[in-house]
Design an enzyme around this catalytic site. Structure first.
Site, short mmCIF file in Angstrom:
data_model
loop_
_atom_site.label_atom_id
_atom_site.label_comp_id
_atom_site.label_asym_id
_atom_site.label_seq_id
_atom_site.Cartn_x
_atom_site.Cartn_y
_atom_site.Cartn_z
N HIS A 14 0.79 -1.24 0.00
CA HIS A 14 0.00 0.00 0.00
C HIS A 14 0.82 1.28 0.00
CE1 HIS A 14 1.06 0.02 4.22
NE2 HIS A 14 0.60 1.24 4.31
C1 UD1 Z 1 -2.23 5.44 5.78
C2 UD1 Z 1 -0.93 5.98 6.39
C3 UD1 Z 1 0.15 4.93 6.31
C4 UD1 Z 1 -0.29 3.63 6.92
C5 UD1 Z 1 -1.62 3.19 6.30
C6 UD1 Z 1 -2.16 1.94 6.93
C7 UD1 Z 1 -0.49 8.41 6.15
C8 UD1 Z 1 0.33 9.41 5.44
N1 UD1 Z 1 -0.42 7.15 5.66
O1 UD1 Z 1 -1.97 5.17 4.41
O2 UD1 Z 1 1.30 5.38 7.02
O3 UD1 Z 1 0.69 2.65 6.71
O4 UD1 Z 1 -2.59 4.25 6.46
O5 UD1 Z 1 -3.21 1.41 6.18
O6 UD1 Z 1 -1.14 8.73 7.13
N2 UD1 Z 1 -9.24 4.78 1.37
C9 UD1 Z 1 -10.47 4.18 1.28
N3 UD1 Z 1 -11.11 3.81 2.44
C10 UD1 Z 1 -10.57 4.03 3.65
C11 UD1 Z 1 -9.32 4.65 3.74
C12 UD1 Z 1 -8.66 5.01 2.59
O7 UD1 Z 1 -10.98 3.96 0.20
O8 UD1 Z 1 -11.20 3.65 4.68
C13 UD1 Z 1 -8.51 5.11 0.12
C14 UD1 Z 1 -8.79 6.51 -0.37
O9 UD1 Z 1 -8.76 6.51 -1.74
C15 UD1 Z 1 -7.58 7.28 0.12
C16 UD1 Z 1 -6.48 6.23 0.02
O10 UD1 Z 1 -7.12 5.00 0.34
O11 UD1 Z 1 -7.32 8.41 -0.63
C17 UD1 Z 1 -5.35 6.48 0.96
O12 UD1 Z 1 -5.79 6.61 2.30
P1 UD1 Z 1 -4.89 7.44 3.35
O13 UD1 Z 1 -5.45 7.31 4.72
O14 UD1 Z 1 -4.61 8.80 2.83
O15 UD1 Z 1 -3.50 6.69 3.29
P2 UD1 Z 1 -3.16 5.13 3.36
O16 UD1 Z 1 -2.58 4.72 2.07
O17 UD1 Z 1 -4.32 4.36 3.92
#
Ligand code: UD1
Length: 357
Positions: A206
């Site tokens: 991820h």
């Molecule tokens: C985040 C953390 C990362 C951690 C990871 C664990 C930051 C910078 N990154 O990354 O350090 O290792 O969580 O999983 O804080 N999305 C969904 N549903 C959700 C959550 C996210 O669809 O419930 C999708 C969205 O498109 C979003 C993307 O995932 O834009 C990224 O989510 P985000 O929380 O920004 O970062 P992660 O990649 O999850």
């Protein structure tokens, strides 16, 4: 005493659940308020974990959702400030290194509320990783630093952080694993999927460096090649799912799934022949369980997992996936001792410090 816990993402829940439990037991007459930022919001990324890990329903839901780093961090800060005004905590406890961590620390410290940082002192020395920035800020501004491995001591000293702020307590993520190990061992997730225990490769990916750019199609191609030799099970993080759909990568033979709950996933992890990941927490869980882990990154903020002998850094290089079967064949069949204080009692040690015992 009044304590506010700020959590927001899947790994945050796993790291904080035992701390909330230990402090509620230790300080039953204190206020324990849980703030969920909503950085992770899908049921499979959030609610399932809170339920399985027995985290009480959050007192405040900030519902910040996804966004750019600045937008997400700013939204947490804006919505957390009035909550902290209302709760007037003596201590804010925050885990890990995600954007919610950064935002919570900045908000509290500017309100002159002391912060305790769970999982302090990890460093990848790679400032292109958003988590590295979040860790440095969280450690600089937290009054109580809860360290989970010995190398954190040197990392923090090198940044001029005073010894009296450091508390080497151990790994609270492993506390959760130890607490649920019986359920995990009995869950039988591999059998349900029809994959033989000890043979399949469990994959999680991820990190933006791997999934947001050019490397994803080749990674999926290499995984499909590996799947010709042994089953490959790949629960897909929502970030990765979106990118895979965008590149329309072909993935014959891969057993793809939605993100899994904690017990289901740990059951697959415990019975895997090997794990391929770019996650931090999974490097630790495989070390505790003695499962070979291959990390598709150039560096790790968790060198203790390399020293333990379970974790191998492959580099940020999808071609290295082809070498996994040979590397497995050469591995000595020994289960290492877990690192010091990865024993299921880290949260109790945090409670000792917070309660002033
Ligand atoms: C985040 C953390 C990362 C951690 C990871 C664990 C930051 C910078 N990154 O990354 O350090 O290792 O969580 O999983 O804080 N999305 C969904 N549903 C959700 C959550 C996210 O669809 O419930 C999708 C969205 O498109 C979003 C993307 O995932 O834009 C990224 O989510 P985000 O929380 O920004 O970062 P992660 O990649 O999850």
């Amino acid at each position: 005493m009044r304590i506010v816990y700020v959590i927001g993402t899947r790994p945050n829940f796993v790291k904080t659940a035992p701390v909330i439990g230990a402090l509620r037991r230790r300080l039953p007459d204190s206020r324990h308020a849980i703030v969920h930022t909503g950085q992770h919001y899908d049921r499979g990324m959030s609610e399932i974990f809170l339920e399985e890990l027995d985290v009480p329903a959050p007192d405040h839901m900030l519902e910040v959702g996804s966004g750019s780093h600045a937008a997400q961090t700013a939204r947490v800060m804006e919505r957390l400030e009035p909550v902290l005004e209302e709760e007037r905590p003596d201590l804010v406890l925050v885990p890990g290194d995600v954007n919610s961590t950064l935002a919570a620390v900045l908000t509290a410290v500017k309100m002159q509320i002391p912060v305790g940082h769970i999982e302090s002192g990890l460093r990848s020395f790679d400032r292109s990783m958003p988590e590295e920035i979040n860790r440095i800020v969280a450690d600089e501004f937290s009054e109580q630093l809860f360290l989970h491995s010995e190398e954190a001591i040197g990392n923090l000293r090198a940044e001029g952080i005073a010894e009296e702020r450091m508390h080497f307590v151990g790994n609270t993520m492993i506390d959760t694993l130890v607490a649920l190990e019986e359920r995990i061992r009995a869950a039988g997730a591999a059998a349900r999927l029809g994959v033989p225990a000890g043979e399949y490769v469990l994959v999680t990916l991820h990190r933006p460096a791997l999934v947001d750019g050019e490397l994803l199609p080749e990674t999926v191609h290499r995984l499909a090649e590996l799947a010709a030799e042994r089953p490959v099970v790949f629960p897909v993080h929502p970030r990765t799912r979106k990118k895979m759909e965008a590149v329309e990568a072909d993935h014959p033979g891969l057993l793809l799934s939605e993100p899994l709950g904690y017990v289901e996933f740990l059951s697959l992890l415990a019975d895997a022949g090997a794990v391929l990941t770019d996650s931090g927490g999974i490097q630790e869980e495989t070390t505790y369980l003695g499962v070979p882990c291959f990390t598709l990154r150039d560096n790790t903020e968790r060198p203790v997992t390399i020293r333990a002998g379970t974790n191998t850094l492959l580099g940020l290089d999808p071609a290295a996936i082809a070498g996994i079967p040979a590397a497995l064949a050469e591995r000595p069949a020994r289960k290492p001792e877990p690192p010091p204080l990865w024993d299921g009692h880290a949260a109790e040690r945090i409670a000792d410090v917070v309660a002033g015992d």
